[in-house]
Enzyme design. Structure first.
Site, mmCIF file in Angstrom:
data_model
loop_
_atom_site.group_PDB
_atom_site.id
_atom_site.type_symbol
_atom_site.label_atom_id
_atom_site.label_comp_id
_atom_site.label_asym_id
_atom_site.label_seq_id
_atom_site.Cartn_x
_atom_site.Cartn_y
_atom_site.Cartn_z
ATOM 1 N N GLY A 15 -16.069 2.741 3.417
ATOM 2 C CA GLY A 15 -14.680 2.517 3.570
ATOM 3 C C GLY A 15 -14.145 2.919 1.991
ATOM 4 N N GLN A 16 -14.797 2.081 1.356
ATOM 5 C CA GLN A 16 -13.702 1.379 0.022
ATOM 6 C C GLN A 16 -13.504 3.044 -1.131
ATOM 7 O OE1 GLN A 16 -15.951 -0.920 -2.836
ATOM 8 N NE2 GLN A 16 -13.519 -1.384 -3.680
ATOM 9 N N HIS A 25 -10.098 -5.256 -3.045
ATOM 10 C CA HIS A 25 -8.877 -5.446 -2.949
ATOM 11 C C HIS A 25 -9.932 -5.923 -1.342
ATOM 12 C CE1 HIS A 25 -10.202 -1.482 -2.309
ATOM 13 N NE2 HIS A 25 -9.681 -1.642 -1.641
ATOM 14 N N ASN A 55 -12.635 -3.391 3.131
ATOM 15 C CA ASN A 55 -13.817 -2.042 2.681
ATOM 16 C C ASN A 55 -14.444 -2.532 1.322
ATOM 17 O OD1 ASN A 55 -13.064 -0.858 4.900
ATOM 18 N ND2 ASN A 55 -11.218 0.331 4.045
ATOM 19 N N ASP A 57 0.835 -1.244 0.072
ATOM 20 C CA ASP A 57 -0.031 0.301 -0.300
ATOM 21 C C ASP A 57 0.553 1.392 -0.019
ATOM 22 O OD1 ASP A 57 -3.650 0.202 1.085
ATOM 23 O OD2 ASP A 57 -1.853 2.179 0.915
ATOM 24 N N ILE A 58 0.967 1.844 -0.080
ATOM 25 C CA ILE A 58 1.196 3.617 -0.658
ATOM 26 C C ILE A 58 1.397 4.795 0.251
ATOM 27 C CG2 ILE A 58 -0.140 5.243 -2.129
ATOM 28 C CD1 ILE A 58 1.827 5.863 -3.908
HETATM 29 P P1 AMP Z 1 -10.017 1.485 0.200
HETATM 30 O O1 AMP Z 1 -9.689 2.807 1.184
HETATM 31 O O2 AMP Z 1 -10.561 0.161 1.187
HETATM 32 O O3 AMP Z 1 -10.533 0.949 -0.902
HETATM 33 O O4 AMP Z 1 -8.440 1.160 0.512
HETATM 34 C C1 AMP Z 1 -6.882 1.860 -1.222
HETATM 35 C C2 AMP Z 1 -6.027 1.658 -0.743
HETATM 36 O O5 AMP Z 1 -4.925 1.876 -1.694
HETATM 37 C C3 AMP Z 1 -5.652 2.647 0.449
HETATM 38 O O6 AMP Z 1 -5.109 2.159 1.744
HETATM 39 C C4 AMP Z 1 -4.792 3.188 -0.446
HETATM 40 O O7 AMP Z 1 -3.455 3.573 0.386
HETATM 41 C C5 AMP Z 1 -4.258 2.490 -1.515
HETATM 42 N N1 AMP Z 1 -3.620 3.200 -2.543
HETATM 43 C C6 AMP Z 1 -4.505 3.947 -3.448
HETATM 44 N N2 AMP Z 1 -3.506 4.250 -4.688
HETATM 45 C C7 AMP Z 1 -2.418 2.962 -4.555
HETATM 46 C C8 AMP Z 1 -1.449 2.755 -5.463
HETATM 47 N N3 AMP Z 1 -0.900 3.836 -7.104
HETATM 48 N N4 AMP Z 1 -0.312 2.134 -5.022
HETATM 49 C C9 AMP Z 1 -0.476 1.318 -3.352
HETATM 50 N N5 AMP Z 1 -1.852 1.854 -3.201
HETATM 51 C C10 AMP Z 1 -3.091 2.568 -3.535
#
Ligand code: AMP
Ligand code: ZN
Length: 113
Positions: free
Chosen positions: A92-93, A99, A86, A30-31
Protein backbone atom coordinates in the site's frame (compact mmCIF):
# COMPACT_ATOMS: atom_id res chain seq x y z
CA UNK A 1 15.46 13.03 -5.88
CA UNK A 2 14.13 16.07 -7.72
CA UNK A 3 10.70 14.59 -8.49
CA UNK A 4 10.07 13.14 -5.02
CA UNK A 5 7.24 14.83 -3.09
CA UNK A 6 8.79 14.08 0.32
CA UNK A 7 12.22 15.37 -0.79
CA UNK A 8 10.38 18.56 -1.80
CA UNK A 9 8.84 18.73 1.68
CA UNK A 10 12.35 18.34 3.18
CA UNK A 11 13.70 21.16 0.99
CA UNK A 12 10.68 23.38 1.80
CA UNK A 13 9.55 23.52 -1.82
CA UNK A 14 6.27 21.94 -0.68
CA UNK A 15 4.96 23.26 2.66
CA UNK A 16 4.23 20.96 5.59
CA UNK A 17 3.13 21.22 9.20
CA UNK A 18 6.32 20.18 10.96
CA UNK A 19 6.25 18.39 14.31
CA UNK A 20 10.01 17.73 14.68
CA UNK A 21 13.21 18.05 12.71
CA UNK A 22 16.86 17.19 13.21
CA UNK A 23 19.80 16.63 10.89
CA UNK A 24 18.63 13.13 9.93
CA UNK A 25 14.82 13.14 10.02
CA UNK A 26 11.71 15.24 9.53
CA UNK A 27 8.33 14.63 11.18
CA UNK A 28 5.24 16.32 9.74
CA UNK A 29 1.49 15.95 9.94
CA UNK A 30 -0.20 13.78 7.30
CA UNK A 31 -2.32 15.86 4.92
CA UNK A 32 -5.09 13.23 5.02
CA UNK A 33 -5.10 12.02 8.64
CA UNK A 34 -6.47 8.56 9.40
CA UNK A 35 -6.58 9.27 13.16
CA UNK A 36 -6.69 12.36 15.42
CA UNK A 37 -2.89 12.18 15.53
CA UNK A 38 -1.23 11.11 12.27
CA UNK A 39 2.33 12.13 11.54
CA UNK A 40 4.87 10.87 9.05
CA UNK A 41 8.49 10.31 10.04
CA UNK A 42 10.90 10.42 7.11
CA UNK A 43 14.66 10.23 6.72
CA UNK A 44 16.21 13.24 4.98
CA UNK A 45 18.19 10.75 2.91
CA UNK A 46 16.11 9.58 -0.05
CA UNK A 47 15.52 5.85 0.40
CA UNK A 48 12.66 4.38 -1.62
CA UNK A 49 11.28 1.87 0.86
CA UNK A 50 12.14 -0.64 3.58
CA UNK A 51 12.96 -3.04 0.74
CA UNK A 52 15.74 -0.66 -0.31
CA UNK A 53 17.57 -0.04 2.97
CA UNK A 54 21.21 -1.08 3.29
CA UNK A 55 23.07 -2.26 6.36
CA UNK A 56 24.58 1.24 6.58
CA UNK A 57 21.03 2.59 7.15
CA UNK A 58 20.36 0.54 10.30
CA UNK A 59 21.35 3.33 12.70
CA UNK A 60 19.05 5.70 10.78
CA UNK A 61 16.13 3.28 11.13
CA UNK A 62 16.90 2.99 14.85
CA UNK A 63 17.08 6.77 15.12
CA UNK A 64 13.65 7.11 13.49
CA UNK A 65 12.17 4.84 16.17
CA UNK A 66 13.99 6.72 18.94
CA UNK A 67 12.52 9.99 17.61
CA UNK A 68 9.04 8.45 17.69
CA UNK A 69 9.63 7.24 21.27
CA UNK A 70 10.72 10.71 22.34
CA UNK A 71 7.94 12.56 20.49
CA UNK A 72 5.01 10.43 21.70
CA UNK A 73 4.28 12.47 24.84
CA UNK A 74 4.40 15.78 22.99
CA UNK A 75 1.96 14.44 20.41
CA UNK A 76 -0.47 13.38 23.17
CA UNK A 77 0.03 9.66 22.62
CA UNK A 78 0.30 8.63 26.27
CA UNK A 79 -2.45 6.01 25.78
CA UNK A 80 -0.55 4.33 22.97
CA UNK A 81 0.05 4.57 19.27
CA UNK A 82 0.75 2.57 16.13
CA UNK A 83 3.78 2.76 13.83
CA UNK A 84 3.03 1.69 10.25
CA UNK A 85 5.36 1.24 7.33
CA UNK A 86 3.75 0.49 3.97
CA UNK A 87 6.36 -1.16 1.77
CA UNK A 88 5.89 -1.53 -1.96
CA UNK A 89 2.80 -1.91 -4.10
CA UNK A 90 1.14 -4.77 -2.22
CA UNK A 91 1.99 -3.05 1.05
CA UNK A 92 0.00 0.00 0.00
CA UNK A 93 2.94 2.38 -0.39
CA UNK A 94 1.96 5.39 -2.48
CA UNK A 95 4.90 7.73 -1.90
CA UNK A 96 8.25 6.15 -2.85
CA UNK A 97 10.28 7.81 -0.08
CA UNK A 98 10.64 5.74 3.08
CA UNK A 99 8.19 6.89 5.76
CA UNK A 100 6.72 5.65 9.01
CA UNK A 101 3.16 6.59 9.89
CA UNK A 102 2.53 7.25 13.58
CA UNK A 103 -1.15 7.02 14.41
CA UNK A 104 -2.99 7.61 17.65
CA UNK A 105 -5.44 9.73 19.59
CA UNK A 106 -8.15 7.07 19.36
CA UNK A 107 -8.43 3.33 19.91
CA UNK A 108 -7.18 1.67 16.74
CA UNK A 109 -8.68 -1.55 15.43
CA UNK A 110 -6.63 -4.62 14.57
CA UNK A 111 -5.84 -6.34 12.26
CA UNK A 112 -5.40 -3.56 9.72
CA UNK A 113 -6.42 -3.83 6.05
P1 AMP B 1 1.73 5.65 1.90
O1 AMP B 1 0.41 5.18 1.31
O2 AMP B 1 2.22 4.77 3.02
O3 AMP B 1 2.76 5.88 0.84
O4 AMP B 1 1.42 7.03 2.60
C1 AMP B 1 1.62 8.27 2.00
C2 AMP B 1 1.00 9.28 2.93
O5 AMP B 1 1.48 10.56 2.56
C3 AMP B 1 -0.54 9.35 2.87
O6 AMP B 1 -1.06 9.10 4.18
C4 AMP B 1 -0.81 10.77 2.39
O7 AMP B 1 -1.95 11.34 2.99
C5 AMP B 1 0.47 11.49 2.80
N1 AMP B 1 0.79 12.67 2.01
C6 AMP B 1 0.86 12.77 0.67
N2 AMP B 1 1.20 14.02 0.30
C7 AMP B 1 1.37 14.72 1.45
C8 AMP B 1 1.73 16.08 1.75
N3 AMP B 1 1.99 16.98 0.79
N4 AMP B 1 1.78 16.47 3.05
C9 AMP B 1 1.51 15.58 4.03
N5 AMP B 1 1.18 14.29 3.81
C10 AMP B 1 1.11 13.87 2.54
ZN1 ZN C 1 12.61 11.52 -1.64
Amino acid sequence: MSDCIFCKIISGEIPSKKAYEDEKVLVFHDINPAAPVHVLVIPKKHIKSMADIKEEDLSLIGHIHWVIHNLADELGLQEGYRIVNNCGKAGGQEVPHLHFHVLGGRTLSWPAG
